[in-house]
Design an enzyme around this catalytic site. Structure first.
Site, PDB file in Angstrom:
ATOM      1  N   LYS A 278      -3.450   0.858  -6.055  1.00  0.00           N
ATOM      2  CA  LYS A 278      -2.355   1.825  -5.920  1.00  0.00           C
ATOM      3  C   LYS A 278      -1.635   2.010  -7.268  1.00  0.00           C
ATOM      4  CE  LYS A 278      -1.563   0.861  -0.991  1.00  0.00           C
ATOM      5  NZ  LYS A 278      -0.543   0.538   0.034  1.00  0.00           N
TER       6      LYS A 278
ATOM      7  N   TYR B 130      -3.646   9.228   4.950  1.00  0.00           N
ATOM      8  CA  TYR B 130      -2.620   8.544   5.760  1.00  0.00           C
ATOM      9  C   TYR B 130      -2.268   9.297   7.043  1.00  0.00           C
ATOM     10  CZ  TYR B 130      -1.705   4.973   2.171  1.00  0.00           C
ATOM     11  OH  TYR B 130      -1.808   3.908   1.310  1.00  0.00           O
TER      12      TYR B 130
ATOM     13  N   ASN C  96       2.411  -2.493  -2.626  1.00  0.00           N
ATOM     14  CA  ASN C  96       1.668  -3.722  -2.347  1.00  0.00           C
ATOM     15  C   ASN C  96       0.287  -3.724  -2.993  1.00  0.00           C
ATOM     16  OD1 ASN C  96       0.521  -1.849  -0.667  1.00  0.00           O
ATOM     17  ND2 ASN C  96       0.949  -2.931   1.232  1.00  0.00           N
TER      18      ASN C  96
ATOM     19  N   HIS D 149      -5.049  -0.957  -1.298  1.00  0.00           N
ATOM     20  CA  HIS D 149      -5.394  -0.507   0.045  1.00  0.00           C
ATOM     21  C   HIS D 149      -6.822  -0.944   0.323  1.00  0.00           C
ATOM     22  CE1 HIS D 149      -6.428   2.115   3.429  1.00  0.00           C
ATOM     23  NE2 HIS D 149      -7.529   2.387   2.754  1.00  0.00           N
TER      24      HIS D 149
ATOM     25  N   GLU E  48     -12.691   7.353   4.955  1.00  0.00           N
ATOM     26  CA  GLU E  48     -11.963   7.265   3.687  1.00  0.00           C
ATOM     27  C   GLU E  48     -12.902   7.372   2.484  1.00  0.00           C
ATOM     28  OE1 GLU E  48      -9.787   3.607   4.069  1.00  0.00           O
ATOM     29  OE2 GLU E  48      -8.477   4.413   5.635  1.00  0.00           O
TER      30      GLU E  48
HETATM   31  P1  GTP Z   1      -3.334  -0.437   3.548  1.00  0.00           P
HETATM   32  O1  GTP Z   1      -4.508  -1.270   3.160  1.00  0.00           O
HETATM   33  O2  GTP Z   1      -2.590   0.137   2.368  1.00  0.00           O
HETATM   34  O3  GTP Z   1      -3.657   0.602   4.587  1.00  0.00           O
HETATM   35  O4  GTP Z   1      -2.305  -1.453   4.143  1.00  0.00           O
HETATM   36  P2  GTP Z   1      -2.227  -2.037   5.593  1.00  0.00           P
HETATM   37  O5  GTP Z   1      -3.422  -1.623   6.397  1.00  0.00           O
HETATM   38  O6  GTP Z   1      -1.926  -3.474   5.418  1.00  0.00           O
HETATM   39  O7  GTP Z   1      -0.959  -1.293   6.140  1.00  0.00           O
HETATM   40  P3  GTP Z   1      -0.823   0.018   7.043  1.00  0.00           P
HETATM   41  O8  GTP Z   1      -2.124   0.771   7.106  1.00  0.00           O
HETATM   42  O9  GTP Z   1      -0.144  -0.348   8.292  1.00  0.00           O
HETATM   43  O10 GTP Z   1       0.205   0.863   6.182  1.00  0.00           O
HETATM   44  C1  GTP Z   1      -0.261   1.606   5.073  1.00  0.00           C
HETATM   45  C2  GTP Z   1       0.675   1.397   3.927  1.00  0.00           C
HETATM   46  O11 GTP Z   1       1.947   1.899   4.279  1.00  0.00           O
HETATM   47  C3  GTP Z   1       0.926  -0.076   3.574  1.00  0.00           C
HETATM   48  O12 GTP Z   1      -0.006  -0.598   2.670  1.00  0.00           O
HETATM   49  C4  GTP Z   1       2.275   0.006   2.923  1.00  0.00           C
HETATM   50  O13 GTP Z   1       2.091   0.455   1.581  1.00  0.00           O
HETATM   51  C5  GTP Z   1       2.955   1.098   3.721  1.00  0.00           C
HETATM   52  N1  GTP Z   1       3.746   0.551   4.809  1.00  0.00           N
HETATM   53  C6  GTP Z   1       3.314   0.052   5.979  1.00  0.00           C
HETATM   54  N2  GTP Z   1       4.326  -0.349   6.754  1.00  0.00           N
HETATM   55  C7  GTP Z   1       5.445  -0.081   6.032  1.00  0.00           C
HETATM   56  C8  GTP Z   1       6.828  -0.246   6.288  1.00  0.00           C
HETATM   57  O14 GTP Z   1       7.245  -0.737   7.329  1.00  0.00           O
HETATM   58  N3  GTP Z   1       7.680   0.169   5.312  1.00  0.00           N
HETATM   59  C9  GTP Z   1       7.232   0.732   4.153  1.00  0.00           C
HETATM   60  N4  GTP Z   1       8.128   1.099   3.235  1.00  0.00           N
HETATM   61  N5  GTP Z   1       5.943   0.887   3.879  1.00  0.00           N
HETATM   62  C10 GTP Z   1       5.057   0.498   4.798  1.00  0.00           C
HETATM   63 MG    MG Z   2      -4.051   0.437   6.626  1.00  0.00          MG
END
Ligand code: GTP
Ligand code: MG
Length: 136
Positions: A9, A49, A116, A119, A130
């Site tokens: 990212k 997303y 973070n 992805h 994806e």
């Molecule tokens: P990815 O590998 O990035 O998809 O991460 P993930 O699968 O662990 O998380 P998820 O798919 O649920 O969410 C996608 C991304 O949205 C996350 O990596 C975070 O960057 C962001 N995200 C998820 N939950 C939150 C939240 O509660 N607050 C904020 N600010 N960002 C979030």
């Molecule tokens: Mg995810």
């Protein structure tokens, strides 16, 4: 053999952590199949997303992902989808376990949980979808 989409990212690229993240992927034994550096546009991010559309963190997340270059990686290996998620660690950098990419290299910057570093696709269906989005 299984393939997954990994994204370094904008925070990972800006912090010069692309090499360290690649090193961990390769050290684990996964293979790099393709790599691309790009500035993602809104259309690509909206598709990527789509599952999060309407959630409170959606807009800040898309804005963050648009904020700078991303390195997209096509990574191959046995059970790499699950394996990379394990290497990456929990979504929230504060609670991600030490030894993981997020646990070792990311921190909580305030409200920006989205910073973070990486992805990784979360299922074979997501990976296929994806990879087609980011690599045509
Ligand atoms: P990815 O590998 O990035 O998809 O991460 P993930 O699968 O662990 O998380 P998820 O798919 O649920 O969410 C996608 C991304 O949205 C996350 O990596 C975070 O960057 C962001 N995200 C998820 N939950 C939150 C939240 O509660 N607050 C904020 N600010 N960002 C979030
Ligand atoms: Mg995810």
């Amino acid at each position: 053999v299984e393939e997954t989409l990994v994204l370094v990212k904008p925070d990972g690229v800006a912090r010069n952590l692309t090499g360290e993240i690649l090193r961990r992927i390769e050290a684990k034994g996964y293979s790099l199949v393709d790599v691309r550096m790009l500035q993602a546009d809104r259309d690509l991010l909206a598709k990527h997303y789509a599952e999060h559309e309407g959630k409170p963190f959606y807009e800040p997340l898309v804005e963050f992902m648009e904020s700078g270059p991303i390195v997209a990686l096509r990574v191959a290996g046995n059970r790499v989808i699950e394996g990379f998620r394990s290497l990456a660690g929990a979504t929230d950098p504060t609670t991600a376990a030490p030894g993981t990419i997020r646990g070792d290299l990311a921190r909580d910057w305030g409200l920006k949980v989205q910073q973070n570093l990486v992805h990784g696709s979360d299922s074979p269906e997501s990976a296929q979808r994806e990879l087609a989005l980011w690599f045509d």
